[in-house]
Each structure stands twice: as C-alpha cells, then as structure tokens.
Write a protein that holds these residues in place. Structure first.
Motif, PDB file in Angstrom:
ATOM      1  N   MET A  15       0.835  -1.191   0.000  1.00 36.54           N
ATOM      2  CA  MET A  15       0.000   0.000   0.000  1.00 36.54           C
ATOM      3  C   MET A  15       0.882   1.258   0.000  1.00 36.54           C
ATOM      4  O   MET A  15       1.803   1.368   0.801  1.00 36.54           O
ATOM      5  N   SER A  16       0.597   2.178  -0.895  1.00 35.43           N
ATOM      6  CA  SER A  16       1.352   3.427  -0.951  1.00 35.43           C
ATOM      7  C   SER A  16       0.766   4.441   0.033  1.00 35.43           C
ATOM      8  O   SER A  16      -0.402   4.362   0.411  1.00 35.43           O
ATOM      9  N   ILE A  17       1.603   5.384   0.451  1.00 36.61           N
ATOM     10  CA  ILE A  17       1.177   6.461   1.348  1.00 36.61           C
ATOM     11  C   ILE A  17       1.536   7.776   0.680  1.00 36.61           C
ATOM     12  O   ILE A  17       2.665   7.974   0.235  1.00 36.61           O
ATOM     13  N   GLU A  18       0.569   8.674   0.610  1.00 39.94           N
ATOM     14  CA  GLU A  18       0.844  10.005   0.072  1.00 39.94           C
ATOM     15  C   GLU A  18       0.406  11.055   1.079  1.00 39.94           C
ATOM     16  O   GLU A  18      -0.770  11.113   1.461  1.00 39.94           O
TER      17      GLU A  18
ATOM     18  N   THR B 255       5.779  11.122  -0.367  1.00 37.89           N
ATOM     19  CA  THR B 255       5.187   9.902  -0.920  1.00 37.89           C
ATOM     20  C   THR B 255       6.035   8.697  -0.528  1.00 37.89           C
ATOM     21  O   THR B 255       7.264   8.730  -0.663  1.00 37.89           O
ATOM     22  N   VAL B 256       5.372   7.660  -0.025  1.00 38.52           N
ATOM     23  CA  VAL B 256       6.016   6.390   0.294  1.00 38.52           C
ATOM     24  C   VAL B 256       5.425   5.342  -0.645  1.00 38.52           C
ATOM     25  O   VAL B 256       4.223   5.073  -0.599  1.00 38.52           O
ATOM     26  N   GLU B 257       6.252   4.784  -1.488  1.00 41.24           N
ATOM     27  CA  GLU B 257       5.759   3.796  -2.455  1.00 41.24           C
ATOM     28  C   GLU B 257       5.446   2.472  -1.763  1.00 41.24           C
ATOM     29  O   GLU B 257       5.987   2.158  -0.705  1.00 41.24           O
TER      30      GLU B 257
ATOM     31  N   ASN C  59      -2.996   4.182  -0.796  1.00 43.48           N
ATOM     32  CA  ASN C  59      -3.261   3.443  -2.038  1.00 43.48           C
ATOM     33  C   ASN C  59      -4.109   4.261  -3.008  1.00 43.48           C
ATOM     34  O   ASN C  59      -4.987   3.725  -3.688  1.00 43.48           O
ATOM     35  N   GLY C  60      -3.873   5.582  -3.039  1.00 40.53           N
ATOM     36  CA  GLY C  60      -4.580   6.446  -3.964  1.00 40.53           C
ATOM     37  C   GLY C  60      -5.932   6.922  -3.490  1.00 40.53           C
ATOM     38  O   GLY C  60      -6.578   7.730  -4.173  1.00 40.53           O
ATOM     39  N   THR C  61      -6.394   6.448  -2.326  1.00 38.55           N
ATOM     40  CA  THR C  61      -7.703   6.835  -1.803  1.00 38.55           C
ATOM     41  C   THR C  61      -7.533   7.781  -0.623  1.00 38.55           C
ATOM     42  O   THR C  61      -6.764   7.480   0.300  1.00 38.55           O
TER      43      THR C  61
ATOM     44  N   SER D 167       6.464   0.418   5.132  1.00 36.12           N
ATOM     45  CA  SER D 167       6.827   0.753   6.505  1.00 36.12           C
ATOM     46  C   SER D 167       7.429   2.149   6.586  1.00 36.12           C
ATOM     47  O   SER D 167       8.185   2.564   5.710  1.00 36.12           O
ATOM     48  N   VAL D 168       7.085   2.847   7.681  1.00 37.69           N
ATOM     49  CA  VAL D 168       7.664   4.159   7.970  1.00 37.69           C
ATOM     50  C   VAL D 168       8.109   4.135   9.421  1.00 37.69           C
ATOM     51  O   VAL D 168       7.335   3.755  10.301  1.00 37.69           O
ATOM     52  N   PHE D 169       9.367   4.504   9.667  1.00 35.32           N
ATOM     53  CA  PHE D 169       9.811   4.544  11.055  1.00 35.32           C
ATOM     54  C   PHE D 169      10.479   5.873  11.376  1.00 35.32           C
ATOM     55  O   PHE D 169      11.135   6.486  10.539  1.00 35.32           O
ATOM     56  N   VAL D 170      10.239   6.318  12.614  1.00 32.54           N
ATOM     57  CA  VAL D 170      10.786   7.572  13.119  1.00 32.54           C
ATOM     58  C   VAL D 170      12.073   7.286  13.869  1.00 32.54           C
ATOM     59  O   VAL D 170      12.154   6.331  14.650  1.00 32.54           O
TER      60      VAL D 170
END
Length: 366
Positions: free
Chosen positions: A1-4, A24-26, A62-64, A190-193
């Motif tokens: 799932m992408s994140i924008e 943007t995270v692909e 995911n574009g939504t 995944s996104v990590f701080v």
C-alpha cells in the motif's frame, strides 16, 4: 500500500509543528523520518496512522483519500517506543490480542489465531518464549514482541515510532539489521521515526529529513549523505569540518584554494563556509596547497581507522580527521605536535544559509 502525504500542516497554538509537508512512500518501501527531537517526526507518523488530525492537508492510502478514516479502517500497525505490552498477558496472548478483539464477523477461528501467532513467534525468533510474561524478557525481546503484535492483524502499513530508542547501542545495532531483514521478508510498506543517523542510513530505502516542521530533503541514504541539500542536512548526517572563505561570481576562495561553485553564480563577494567530512581530510607533516596548520589535541587509534582531533587556536573551532591507522603510524605524529590539514572534498554554502540552521547543528567545534 502506498502512502501520500499532501501539504500537511499542524499547529499547537502559534507553533507550527508541521509546515506544509508533502511526502510519498511507495508500496513496499521502508522510509525513515529522520530529524532532531521536536522536529515533528512523531506528529507526522501519528497523523498518517489516524491517531491525530492535521489542521490542513490530506492523507492518501493506495490512492484513496483517508484523512477522515479511523485507525482500524486504515489497516495500520503501530509500534511504540516503549513497547506498550500488556504485563498481565503471556507473550502469546499479547500477540493474539489484536485478533481476539476483532468483531465476530472478522475474527479468525481459534485454530487460525494459534497458527498465526506461532508463525509470528518463529519469525521474530521467540517461539520458546510463548508462555513467558513481558517482565521475563529483555528489552530487545519485548520490542520484537511489539513488532509481532503489530504484524498479527496483517496491516497494510507498519508505522514505528523510535522502535529502538529505549535500547542500548549493541541491541539497537542487532535489531535494526533484524528489522531490515524482516521488512524484506514481509514486504509491508513501513515508515519509522528515528533521530539516529546511522539507523536511518543502514535500514531505510529512503530517508526524509525533517527540521522544525519542514521537509529539508528526501532521497536514498546515498543521495542524502553524498549530496546534502543544505547545511542542516550536512551537519545532521555526521560530523563535519568547517573552512571559512568567500564566494564571488561562481568562484569560492576557501582554505587557500579556488573552487568553481556554479550554484552561486550570481553571488558577489559573500562570506561562505566550506564543509568537509572527517574522511575527506588529509594529514601531513609538510604544508600543501590549501592546507591549514593545527595542533594535535587527541588521537584515538582503535582498529583500522584513527580519529585525530586538531585545533588552530583554543578559541577557534577544531577539526576531526579520520585516517587509516597505518597512515598515522607512518606519519609518526603525536599529541601536542603541529600538522597540516588539507580538505580533499569541499561543499560550499553561503554563510547566511549556514547561520539559518545553526541551532540544529550536531558537529565538532560548533
């Protein structure tokens, strides 16, 4: 799932925590949000998760557009810095918790829950700890349990807030390599701080550097390290040495040498600063073109690389030089002697750009 992330702004009173951030995270990427404490990293992560709401801007999964949807609807797994495990539950029950509290219509059967939890325990290498309680595990083991619990609900996105911040240096090193391997196996976006530069450089596919609520630069670890966009990025990604000079019409006079700086083509006679990493400096006993004389203050020669600290005068910033230990031995230099420091690779910024970010610098001599 992408994140924008589109133009996210968040304020607390008159303070801008996030200032018009877009990112943007692909799908399948592992992205690090890197920056100093208070830069807005965790706030952005919580807004992506749906745990906080932005004042303006939108989140698209995911574009939504998902700005107004709940955490559950976003199918996000969240891992906190301090584990947040249930102390009265076994490790097995902690991991199974998210599955057992699902609505009946979507709750897996007991046998499926057991199978899934056992699989996750094997994945995080803790199958032998299923019947133990959190207080019976080490910090590194508890953090792996927290990751397994987040993965149990099969999230489309995994968000991690300083996942290894509470651990000692050795365990952090082991777990960040393990996290990279786990991500490669699962393929979850995944996104990590983190505020640990080494952690971000080693683990992430891409790094987004945030400072004072603004996105300073994004790119692969190689891109941001080798081609920093501004002084803040240069300083934050490791120690740097400063050489004063001036820029005039596309040329810089720094450390006794002339450099072409086409990015400053229209600048007339402006103070400038040349930046060089410790491994981009050379030590010598004799002066060379562009060399600076300095007194050796300390030498740390452990392993294959020696770290040498030098100073031109007590009231001035010093230099840190990294040289192969065998080269240092060949020079025969010792503490108290004077040597010559020559930059091999300089990146030049205008002094006004350097001063703008001075409060965020993390470097020798600043």
């Amino acid at each position: 799932m992408s994140i924008e992330v589109r133009n996210i702004t968040k304020r607390y009173g008159n303070f801008n925590v996030l200032d018009d951030i877009s990112l943007t995270v692909e799908s399948g990427e592992l992205v690090a949000l890197l920056g100093p404490s208070g830069s807005g990293k965790t706030t952005l992560l919580r807004i992506i998760a749906g745990l906080e709401q932005a004042d303006s801007g939108s989140i698209h999964l995911n574009g939504t557009e998902s700005t107004g949807t709940s955490v559950r609807e976003r199918q996000v797994g969240f891992v906190f810095q301090h584990y947040a495990l249930f102390r009265h539950m076994t490790i097995f029950e902690n991991i199974a918790f998210g599955l057992r509290v699902r609505p009946k219509a979507t709750r897996p059967e007991k046998a499926e829950i057991k199978e899934r939890v056992q699989h996750l325990l094997e994945m995080v290498q803790l199958a032998y700890c299923a019947d133990r309680y959190p207080h019976q595990l080490s910090g590194g083991q508890r953090q792996r349990v927290a990751l397994a619990r987040a993965l149990a609900v099969e999230p489309q996105v995994l968000l991690l807030d300083e996942p290894f911040g509470a651990l000692d240096a050795r365990v952090r090193t082991e777990l960040r390599r393990w996290l990279r391997k786990l991500h490669d196996e699962t393929g979850i976006t995944s996104v990590f701080v983190t505020h640990d530069q080494d952690e971000a450089l080693e683990v992430a596919d891409r790094i987004a550097l945030i400072n004072r609520g603004r996105l300073e630069q994004e790119g692969t670890p190689k891109e941001v390290y080798e081609h920093p966009a501004n002084p803040f990025v240069y300083h934050f990604l490791g120690n740097v040495n400063l050489f004063r000079g001036r820029v005039h019409m596309g040329q810089a006079q720094v450390a006794g040498v002339t450099l072409d700086v086409p990015e400053h083509e229209g600048v007339e006679n402006s103070p400038a600063v040349g930046f060089a990493r410790p491994h981009d400096l050379e030590l010598s006993r004799e002066p060379r073109e562009g060399s600076v004389p300095a007194e050796i203050i300390s030498i740390h020669a452990f392993g294959s690389v020696a770290r040498v600290t030098l100073q031109t005068a007590p009231e001035l910033p010093g230099y840190e030089v990294h040289v192969p230990a065998e080269v240092l031995r060949g020079l025969g230099l010792s503490i108290g002697e004077w040597a010559f420091v020559t930059p091999k690779n300089l990146r030049v910024f205008l002094e006004e750009d350097t001063a703008e970010n001075s409060q965020a610098y993390v470097s020798w001599g600043i």
